[in-house]
Design a protein around this motif. Structure first.
Motif, mmCIF file in Angstrom:
data_model
loop_
_atom_site.group_PDB
_atom_site.id
_atom_site.type_symbol
_atom_site.label_atom_id
_atom_site.label_comp_id
_atom_site.label_asym_id
_atom_site.label_seq_id
_atom_site.Cartn_x
_atom_site.Cartn_y
_atom_site.Cartn_z
ATOM 1 N N SER A 1 -8.865 -43.542 -22.166
ATOM 2 C CA SER A 1 -9.507 -43.267 -20.933
ATOM 3 C C SER A 1 -8.317 -42.744 -19.624
ATOM 4 O O SER A 1 -9.234 -42.241 -18.628
ATOM 5 C CB SER A 1 -10.330 -44.671 -20.549
ATOM 6 O OG SER A 1 -9.715 -45.994 -20.651
ATOM 7 N N PHE B 1 -8.848 -39.058 -17.579
ATOM 8 C CA PHE B 1 -9.877 -39.302 -16.154
ATOM 9 C C PHE B 1 -8.837 -38.166 -15.670
ATOM 10 O O PHE B 1 -9.560 -37.380 -14.817
ATOM 11 C CB PHE B 1 -9.856 -40.296 -15.794
ATOM 12 C CG PHE B 1 -10.448 -40.167 -14.744
ATOM 13 C CD1 PHE B 1 -11.309 -40.789 -14.160
ATOM 14 C CD2 PHE B 1 -8.911 -41.082 -13.213
ATOM 15 C CE1 PHE B 1 -11.962 -40.473 -12.898
ATOM 16 C CE2 PHE B 1 -9.977 -40.542 -12.312
ATOM 17 C CZ PHE B 1 -11.145 -40.636 -11.903
ATOM 18 N N GLY C 1 -15.212 -41.978 -19.429
ATOM 19 C CA GLY C 1 -15.807 -42.912 -19.454
ATOM 20 C C GLY C 1 -16.300 -43.909 -20.054
ATOM 21 O O GLY C 1 -16.281 -45.481 -21.309
ATOM 22 N N PRO D 1 -17.808 -37.862 -18.273
ATOM 23 C CA PRO D 1 -18.037 -38.548 -19.652
ATOM 24 C C PRO D 1 -16.655 -39.395 -20.682
ATOM 25 O O PRO D 1 -17.095 -40.357 -20.994
ATOM 26 C CB PRO D 1 -19.174 -38.172 -20.028
ATOM 27 C CG PRO D 1 -19.285 -36.986 -18.721
ATOM 28 C CD PRO D 1 -18.086 -36.925 -18.238
#
Length: 509
Positions: free
Chosen positions: A360, A364, A462, A459
Motif C-alpha cells: 500500500s 501510493f 487503497g 485505488p
C-alpha cells in the motif's frame, strides 16, 4: 530369494542446485517478457501511414503499418495471449498434481516457441492474433509452477528476495524487449524479432522434457505406496473371488480392461471435483481475494504503461528514441525496485500484514510521483519524477506474490498462482491496452490519457491497505489436505539431492 542394496557410486551434488534452478527459471521468465516488450516497441509495433493536407503520404511501419491496424486493433493484439493463458492456466495447475511439472513446462514452452515463430510468418491481423493467443499457453505452463518451486527451495530468510529476483525479470524483460525490438525493426525487419525469440526458447522447452522430476511441497509423488497398496488389494480381492467361483471368472484381459476403465473414470471425476473444491477454497480466502484485487488494478496501469509508454513519450515529449529511453528507465527501476521490495520485506520480517503495508505504501507514493511527472511539460523533469515513481511501484512484485503463495494451503499454490495470473491479465493489462487505445482515439491527448490511467494506482493502494487489517495465517507449513503420509521418496528430490542407485540380486529356489 535374497536382495541387497549396492551403491554404484559415491554420492555427489546434483548439477541442478536451487540457485541454478532459479537462474533457469529467471531466463525463461525474461524471454516471456522480452516478447511482450518486443511487440510493444516502436520498431516492431510500428505506426500507421499518414497523409498531409497537401496530399503527401508516408507509408506505415511495423505490424500496425503493414496490417493497417487502428489503435483498438493494435491494443487487442497486445492482449490476445490472454485467451491461451485463461484456458490453459487452470488445466496446467490441476495436472501438476498428477503429472511431472517439468514435462508440463516442456509442453507449454514448445507451444510458445512454435507460436512465436508463427508470429513472424503471419500475413494479416487474424493470423498474428491467433499466434499471440497460443503464446499464452507457454506462460500458463510456466508461471503457475515456477514460483512455488522457487518458494520451496529458497532459504527461509530470503524467500521474498528470491521471488523478487524471479519477478525482476518482468520489467527487465519488457525493457530489453523495447530495445531489442527497436533495433531489429530498424535494421532488419520486425518478423526477425519473433524468429530469434523462438530459437532462444527452444533449448528450455527441450530441457523441460529431459529434467528429472522434482516434487512440489504439498504434493505426493504420483506413485505412492498407498496407491499401490490400494491397487494390489483390489487385484487380490478379485483373485480370491476367482478361486471361489472359477467357472464365472472373467479373463485377465477382460478384468484388466474393466479395472483400467473404472480407474480412469474415477480419476477424471476426482480431478474435476478437486478443482471445484480448490477454487472454492481460494475464493473464500479473503486475504487472497483482496491481494489479487489490488494486483488487478495495479496491473491495469502497468500493462498500459508497458504497451503505450514509448508511443505516449514520443507524442508528448517528442522523444526520438522513446524505445531506448523507456527501456533504460524500466531496466534500472525494475531491477532496483523489485529487488528492494523483496529485501525490505525480508528485513521487516516476511509476514502477510507486513507485505500488505509495503504494497500500500509503495504504490501510493509511486502513484503520486508518476501522476506529477505527467503534469510537467519539461521532458527532463518528467523523466526524473517518473523514474522515482517506477522505482516505487516495481517494489510490489516480491510481496504481492509472497502473499499469494503463503495465504493458501501448499497444495493450492500452483492454482493460486495460475488464478492470480489469469485475474491480473483478464481484469488488468488485457482490457487496459485496448481501452486506453479507445480513450486516446476519443480525446486525442496523450497527456490527459496518461493522467487518467495513472490515477487508477490510488485505488490499488487503497485495496492493499484494507489487507493490513484482515485476519491472516501463514499456511506455508500446513499439512496438505489428503496428503499421502507414507510415500516412495526415491524420486522425491533428484534435482537437489544425490541419489544412491539400488540393484537387487535374486535367485529362484
Amino acid at each position: 530369494m535374497a536382495s541387497s542394496l549396492v551403491p554404484l557410486s559415491a554420492p555427489h551434488p546434483s548439477w541442478f542446485t536451487p540457485k541454478r534452478l532459479l537462474v533457469i527459471f529467471c531466463v525463461i521468465n525474461m524471454l516471456n517478457y522480452v516478447d511482450r516488450g518486443t511487440i510493444a516497441s516502436n520498431g516492431v509495433n510500428g505506426s500507421l501511414g499518414t497523409c498531409t493536407s497537401s496530399g503527401t503520404c508516408t507509408s506505415g511501419s511495423g505490424i500496425q503499418g503493414e496490417f493497417n491496424l487502428n489503435n483498438f486493433e493494435d491494443g487487442v493484439l497486445s492482449s490476445a495471449f490472454m485467451v491461451g493463458l485463461l484456458v490453459a492456466s487452470p488445466i496446467f495447475a490441476s495436472l501438476a498434481k498428477s503429472v511431472n511439472p517439468f514435462r508440463l513446462i516442456g509442453v507449454g514452452l514448445s507451444v510458445w516457441a512454435l507460436a512465436t515463430a508463427g508470429c513472424g510468418f503471419s500475413f494479416n491481423f487474424w493470423s498474428i492474433t491467433i499466434c499471440r493467443m497460443l503464446v499464452g499457453v507457454g506462460e500458463a505452463s510456466f508461471i503457475s509452477l515456477a514460483a512455488p518451486f522457487i518458494d520451496d527451495n529458497a532459504p527461509i530468510a530470503q524467500k521474498t528476495a528470491w521471488l523478487a529476483i524471479f519477478y525482476m525479470c518482468i520489467p527487465t524483460g519488457y525493457a530489453l524487449g523495447y530495445v531489442y525490438g527497436g533495433l531489429v525493426g530498424t535494421y532488419l525487419n520486425w518478423r526477425f524479432a519473433f524468429w530469434v525469440e523462438a530459437i532462444l526458447m527452444l533449448p528450455f522447452a527441450v530441457l523441460g522434457f529431459v529434467m528429472k522430476p522434482l516434487n512440489l511441497k504439498g504434493f505426493a509423488p504420483a506413485e505412492s505406496k498407498q496407491a499401490l497398496i490400494f491397487e494390489e488389494t483390489a487385484v487380490q480381492e478379485v483373485q480370491d473371488t476367482e478361486t471361489l467361483n472359477d467357472s464365472a471368472k472373467p479373463t485377465k484381459e477382460e478384468f484388466s480392461h474393466m479395472f483400467s476403465k473404472m480407474k480412469c473414470t474415477c480419476i477424471d471425476l476426482n480431478q474435476f471435483s478437486r478443482f471445484i473444491k480448490d477454487m472454492k477454497a481460494l475464493l473464500f480466502e479473503k486475504v487472497y481475494v483482496v491481494n489479487v484485487l489490488g494486483y488487478c488494478a495495479y496491473n491495469f496501469v502497468l500493462g498500459a504503461y508497458s504497451y503505450w509508454g514509448p508511443k505516449a513519450g514520443y507524442k508528448i515529449y517528442n522523444m526520438s528514441d522513446a524505445d531506448l529511453i523507456f527501456g533504460g528507465i524500466t531496466i534500472v527501476c525494475g531491477i532496483l525496485g523489485t529487488l528492494a521490495g523483496g529485501y525490505v520485506l525480508d528485513l521487516m520480517k516476511s509476514t502477510i500484514p507486513n507485505a500488505f503495508k509495503l504494497l500500500s505504501l509503495t504504490t501510493f507514493f509511486g502513484a503520486i510521483f508518476c501522476f506529477t511527472a505527467f503534469c510537467f511539460k519539461n521532458m527532463y523533469a518528467f523523466l526524473a519524477l517518473f523514474s522515482v515513481g517506477e522505482l516505487l511501484v516495481f517494489a510490489i512484485q516480491g510481496p504481492v506474490n509472497y502473499i499469494c503463495l503463503h495465504c493458501v494451503n501448499p497444495s493450492l499454490r500452483p492454482l493460486s498462482m495460475a488464478i492470480s495470473t489469469v485475474s491480473i491479465h483478464i481484469f488488468g493489462d488485457v482490457p487496459s491496452s485496448p481501452l486506453v487505445g479507445v480513450l486516446q482515439d476519443a480525446i486525442n491527448d496523450w497527456r490527459e490519457t496518461s493522467l487518467i490511467l495513472t490515477s487508477i494506482l490510488f485505488p490499488a493502494a487503497g485495496i492493499w491497505f484494507i489487507g493490513i487489517f484482515l485476519h491472516s495465517v501463514d499456511r506455508f507449513n500446513e499439512d496438505s489436505e489428503g496428503q499421502v503420509t507414507e510415500v516412495d521418496t526415491s524420486n522425491a528430490t533428484p534435482l537437489l539431492e544425490p541419489r544412491v542407485a539400488e540393484t537387487s540380486d535374486s535367485s529362484a529356489s
